[in-house]
Every structure is written in structure tokens, then in C-alpha cells.
Design an enzyme around this catalytic site. Structure first.
Site, PDB file in Angstrom:
ATOM      1  N   GLU A   1      -4.633   7.636  -3.161  1.00 20.57           N
ATOM      2  CA  GLU A   1      -5.333   6.449  -2.525  1.00 20.57           C
ATOM      3  C   GLU A   1      -5.501   5.265  -3.617  1.00 20.57           C
ATOM      4  O   GLU A   1      -5.479   4.055  -3.693  1.00 20.57           O
ATOM      5  CB  GLU A   1      -6.520   6.529  -1.752  1.00 20.57           C
ATOM      6  CG  GLU A   1      -6.750   5.597  -0.777  1.00 20.57           C
ATOM      7  CD  GLU A   1      -5.781   5.272   0.448  1.00 20.57           C
ATOM      8  OE1 GLU A   1      -4.861   6.070   0.534  1.00 20.57           O
ATOM      9  OE2 GLU A   1      -6.057   4.247   1.131  1.00 20.57           O
TER      10      GLU A   1
ATOM     11  N   HIS B   1       1.571   4.679  -2.709  1.00 20.00           N
ATOM     12  CA  HIS B   1       1.901   5.988  -2.462  1.00 20.00           C
ATOM     13  C   HIS B   1       2.975   6.542  -2.909  1.00 20.00           C
ATOM     14  O   HIS B   1       3.245   7.476  -3.640  1.00 20.00           O
ATOM     15  CB  HIS B   1       1.800   6.357  -1.042  1.00 20.00           C
ATOM     16  CG  HIS B   1       0.207   6.282  -0.431  1.00 20.00           C
ATOM     17  ND1 HIS B   1      -1.005   7.067  -1.289  1.00 20.00           N
ATOM     18  CD2 HIS B   1      -0.272   5.639   0.392  1.00 20.00           C
ATOM     19  CE1 HIS B   1      -1.937   6.667  -0.415  1.00 20.00           C
ATOM     20  NE2 HIS B   1      -1.984   5.843   0.516  1.00 20.00           N
TER      21      HIS B   1
ATOM     22  N   HIS C   1       0.628  -1.112  -0.173  1.00 18.93           N
ATOM     23  CA  HIS C   1       0.075   0.140  -0.053  1.00 18.93           C
ATOM     24  C   HIS C   1       0.891   1.464   0.100  1.00 18.93           C
ATOM     25  O   HIS C   1       0.658   2.134  -0.768  1.00 18.93           O
ATOM     26  CB  HIS C   1      -0.827   0.078   1.272  1.00 18.93           C
ATOM     27  CG  HIS C   1      -1.773   1.106   1.379  1.00 18.93           C
ATOM     28  ND1 HIS C   1      -3.075   1.014   0.931  1.00 18.93           N
ATOM     29  CD2 HIS C   1      -1.741   2.393   1.686  1.00 18.93           C
ATOM     30  CE1 HIS C   1      -3.787   2.412   1.388  1.00 18.93           C
ATOM     31  NE2 HIS C   1      -2.739   2.981   1.729  1.00 18.93           N
ATOM     32  N   GLU C   2       1.844   1.498   0.898  1.00 19.10           N
ATOM     33  CA  GLU C   2       2.643   2.536   0.844  1.00 19.10           C
ATOM     34  C   GLU C   2       3.645   2.636  -0.183  1.00 19.10           C
ATOM     35  O   GLU C   2       3.929   3.819  -0.536  1.00 19.10           O
ATOM     36  CB  GLU C   2       3.418   2.567   2.368  1.00 19.10           C
ATOM     37  CG  GLU C   2       2.726   2.606   3.740  1.00 19.10           C
ATOM     38  CD  GLU C   2       1.552   3.482   3.655  1.00 19.10           C
ATOM     39  OE1 GLU C   2       1.574   4.595   2.989  1.00 19.10           O
ATOM     40  OE2 GLU C   2       0.444   3.345   4.546  1.00 19.10           O
TER      41      GLU C   2
HETATM   42 ZN    ZN Z   1      -3.098   5.384   1.678  1.00 15.60          ZN
END
Ligand code: ZN
Length: 501
Positions: free
Chosen positions: A295, A269, A265-266
Site C-alpha cells: 500500500e 501496486h 494507485h493500482e
Molecule cells: Zn491498494
């Protein structure tokens, strides 16, 4: 023109230096700082934030901006110069519209409300937080009036996080999504026994978890020569410059998912910010177009890629090699089911792909009702529980596991929640556009190759930074405005298959 424009850019860069010094302090605070440093660090960060804010909102900056605009004349829409002037004008006016006294009151209130919220959640005592929430709402309504809006005060608040997005659009997108999601959740709820996630709840050596997660995000294309991975309590990604975008994760020694999917997830980003065009670095155009767009990338790499069957066809044997005693005899299908298990639960941040959005919709609807005064703060916990029961079929046993669970309302972040679900919807819209352009992408994922997908995202989204509003990027990338059908179809297909519905 060059001179005025160059002078403006120089000033904006200096302001950004101060902001990014604050970002390094924030990163350090969450990763390496001794706890005793907290008080001094808060003061240091407040000072840097104030200096950057004062400098940006000053008449001098306004003057430089005005002169640069005058000298620029007609610029081609979408050029770096035109975007920089447009974005800076919008940021500057927004920052000036809200009186300093209200900004200070909101900041003070957020600090106080956070303390009250932490205690109220600990004590499961909503009534002790109710006054703070009322003040948060009053301040948000005042802020919206100063910021201005056409239709709904909430428009002004969403725009802070999701430029160009309107309340009415969110309502329409969410209504369509909910109509499809609720029956899907109910159908799955009748067959929860078909998928089990016990295999994920075993002891997993942290160093081995870290080595595997690092290997995966390196393969995704997160650039460790321009980033790093550290440990923290609440994972985040943070950009210092295009060449220094850091990510963090946390490890649970008895549960595989948090670090594995949190790191993906990170990294999503992180890759977004590493992919911003170098010529935008150090300007207000470096960074993501919106929270929802940001996101969309974390969710795409985490869920659409990282929880997909093709991905694990390639990587599961490697994971088994790292954890032979835990997973050696566990079939790929069992593992694939475990990481995608759907289970209605009280806590948003622990929710699966399907139920997650219902948590967000509930918050969006309650925020609107509270802001409009249709719902009294004292009645909010009951309204929360009723909404949980009607959409997810469960009632939180306590307010700590209900209305008190999230930090956002104590921090004054109204208008923030919708961006999570907009990000989910976008993640699939963009992924499918990439696959339409390059139909080989799923087969590449099954070979552990991600270059085509990452390059397409870089071209369509990452490199533009904040040059365009999200709806412009979406239209250009997918050929249509944002709507929830593709995302709903993705969820329906994936989970109808998994749960044999
Ligand atoms: Zn996030």
C-alpha cells in the site's frame, strides 16, 4: 545441498503454478467472465486453492524443507537461499498450526457471513449481521490461539498481513498520528469553503479518461509489455508472474477522480510486483513484503506523486487539452485544490488523504475492543458512531454508512485495517528517503520524469520481494524504524498551505 534445495524449489514452484492458475481465474472473473459463470468459477477456484493448500501443508513439503535446511547449513543472512528457507518455514508452520477443521469452518463462515452482510447493509439492519460478527470474532480468537503470540492475540492476526508488526507498535504509531491529525482536521473543517471540487464533477468522456490515465502510468514506468489495464467494478492489481502483472480500474463518466487516481494507485501496486528480481519469480519470495509495504507504493504514486503540485505543473496542460470545455478555463491552483479537497465523510473508501487515517484508527480500536470482549457486538454500532463524532465531527445517518460499510469483518479479515494507514505512513517515509538520496526528484516530477524515483524504490524495496520483513526494509531504506512524524509533517505542510491555515 543443491539437490535438496532444488527439490524444494521445484515443489514450491509447482504449488505456485496452481495458485497462479487460480489468480488468472480470479482476474478473469472480475474483468471478462459472464455473470452466469460465477457458480462454476467459485468451484474451480476453491478446488485450485485446496490443492495448493494441501500440497503446501503436506508432510512431503515439510520433509523437503527440513532436508533443504539441514543441507544448507549456515547461509548468509539475506541471501536468496536463506530468505527462501526462512519465509517458507514461517509460511509452512503457520499453515500447519491452524487445524484443518478450523480453516474449513472459517472459510464456510466467511462465505455465509458475506451474504448476510450484503443483505444487512442493503437493509440497514445491523442486528441481522450481529450474530455473524460474533462468530467471526470467536473464530479469529481461536485462530490467534493456534497461531500463538507473545503479548496480544491481535499480534497473531496482524502478522498474517504485516509480518513482524505488533499491536503495541500500531497503538503507539497511531496514537502519535492521531494527536496531530485531529487538530488538523478541525482547523480545515473551519475553512472548508477555501477549496471546492466542483470542477471534477462534470461529464468526462471515458475513452479520453482512459487515454490520459494510461499515458500517466506508462510514464510512471508501469510496464504495459508485462501488464495490462482492464475495467472492473472493484479495482485491483494482480500478479501472475513478474512478467505478467495486471491492473484494473473503473470509470465514472461524471467524476474525474475515481479512474484517474485509481489507475495511479493500482499501477503503484503493479510496479512493485513488476520490480521483483527475476530470479525470485515463481518462488514464495516473489510478491510484496506485506500489505502495508504494498500500500505504501500504491499511495505514494497516487498521493505523494499524483496529487502533488509538481506533478500537475507538468501534466495539467495536457489534461486541459483532453478536456478543453471542462477544464480549459480552470486554473491549475483550482484543480490542485479540487483533487486534494478535505471533507470529513462517512465512507472510508471515499475519504481524502487527511481524514482517511481516522477511519482506519477507529476500526483498529473497535477491532481490539471487540476481540478482547471489552465491547459487546450489540454495542458496536453506537461505539462506531461515537468514535466518528469525536474524531471526524460527523455521525453516520445509518449503519449502512457506518459500521456496515466494509467487507472486511464479514470476510474474517481482522488485523487487516491497520495496514492501510501503515502504508500511508510508509509512503512518505520511503519517498523522503528517495529524495534525500536524490534531491532532484521533485524537479524531475515537474518535468514528468519518474525514472530516478522508480529506480530508487526498485533498489530499496521492489527487487527484494518477500526476502525481508517490512521493518528490515524500512530500517535499511530510511535509516530509522517506522514512525509517523514524517507523514504527519507531510500532511500538515501540504494542507496548511492548501487551506491557508
Ligand atoms: Zn491498494
Amino acid at each position: 545441498m543443491e539437490n535438496h534445495f532444488a527439490a524444494l524449489v521445484r515443489r514450491l514452484q509447482e504449488i505456485r503454478h496452481v495458485q497462479k492458475a487460480g489468480a488468472v481465474l480470479a482476474w478473469d472473473q472480475e474483468t471478462h467472465m459472464p455473470a452466469a459463470g460465477a457458480v462454476a468459477r467459485a468451484e474451480q477456484m476453491t478446488t485450485l486453492a485446496r490443492l495448493a493448500h494441501e500440497s503446501f501443508t503436506s508432510d512431503e513439503t515439510g520433509d523437503l524443507l527440513h532436508k533443504a535446511e539441514e543441507a544448507a547449513g549456515d547461509l548468509e543472512y539475506g541471501s536468496d537461499e536463506a530468505s527462501l528457507l526462512r519465509v517458507t518455514r514461517k509460511d509452512w508452520e503457520r499453515a500447519r498450526k491452524v487445524p484443518v477443521a478450523l480453516v474449513m469452518e472459517s472459510t464456510r463462515h466467511a462465505a455465509l457471513a458475506h451474504e448476510v452482510w450484503v443483505k444487512a447493509r442493503e437493509d440497514n439492519d445491523f442486528s441481522s449481521f450481529a450474530g455473524c460478527l460474533q462468530t467471526t470474532l470467536d473464530l479469529a480468537n481461536q485462530e490467534a490461539e493456534y497461531l500463538g503470540y507473545d503479548e496480544h492475540p491481535y499480534d497473531a492476526l496482524i502478522d498474517i498481513y504485516e509480518p513482524g508488526m505488533k499491536t503495541a507498535q500500531v497503538r503507539a504509531i497511531f496514537a502519535e498520528l492521531k494527536t496531530g491529525l485531529v487538530p488538523l482536521v478541525q482547523a480545515i473543517a473551519a475553512h472548508t469553503d477555501r477549496v471546492d471540487d466542483a470542477v471534477l464533477h462534470q461529464p468526462f468522456d471515458e475513452a479520453a479518461q482512459e487515454a490520459f490515465g494510461t499515458m500517466v502510468v506508462d510514464r510512471f514506468g508501469y510496464d504495459f509489455s508485462r501488464g495490462r489495464l482492464d475495467r472492473t467494478v472493484h479495482p485491483f492489481a494482480i500478479g501472475i508472474s513478474v512478467n505478467d502483472v495486471r491492473i484494473t480500474t473503473r470509470f465514472d463518466p461524471d467524476f474525474l477522480s475515481p479512474a484517474l487516481f485509481g489507475t495511479m494507485h493500482e499501477a503503484g501496486h503493479g510496479m512493485y510486483e513488476q520490480g521483483v528480481a527475476p530470479e525470485l519469480d515463481g518462488t514464495p519470495l516473489a510478491g510484496g513484503a506485506s500489505l502495508g509495504m504494498h500500500e505504501s507504493q500504491s499511495r505514494m504514486w497516487e498521493n505523494v506523486v499524483g496529487r502533488s503540485r509538481p506533478f500537475w505543473e507538468h501534466f495539467y496542460p495536457q489534461l486541459q487539452q483532453r478536456f478543453p470545455s471542462q477544464l480549459g478555463t480552470v486554473a491549475l491552483e483550482t484543480f490542485y485544490g479540487a483533487i486534494n479537497r478535505v471533507q470529513p465523510s462517512c465512507i472510508r473508501v471515499e475519504a481524502d488523504e487527511v481524514t482517511y487515517n481516522l477511519h482506519i484508527m477507529l476500526r483498529f480500536e473497535l477491532e481490539l475492543a471487540l476481540l478482547e470482549g471489552r465491547l459487546r457486538v450489540a454495542d458496536a454500532p453506537a461505539a462506531w458512531n461515537e468514535a466518528m463524532q469525536s474524531s471526524l465531527g460527523i455521525t453516520p445517518p445509518t449503519d449502512s454508512e457506518g459500521i456496515l460499510q466494509d467487507v472486511h469483518w464479514s470476510g474474517g479479515m481482522l488485523g487487516y485495517f491497520p495496514t492501510y494507514t501503515l502504508g500511508n505512513i510508509l509512503s512518505v517515509a520511503l519517498y523522503e528517503a528517495a529524495v534525500a538520496a536524490h534531491p532532484t526528484i521533485p524537479a524531475e516530477l515537474a518535468r514528468g520524469e519518474f525514472g530516478t524515483l522508480r529506480r530508487w524504490m526498485t533498489e530499496a524495496v521492489y527487487r527484494h520481494g518477500r526476502k525481508f520483513e517490512p521493518h528490515e526494509l524500512v530500517q535499511a531504506a530510511t535509516g530509522a524504524p517506522l514512525h509517523s512524524q514524517p507523514y504527519l509533517a507531510y500532511l500538515t505542510n501540504k494542507f496548511t498551505d492548501l487551506y491557508r491555515l
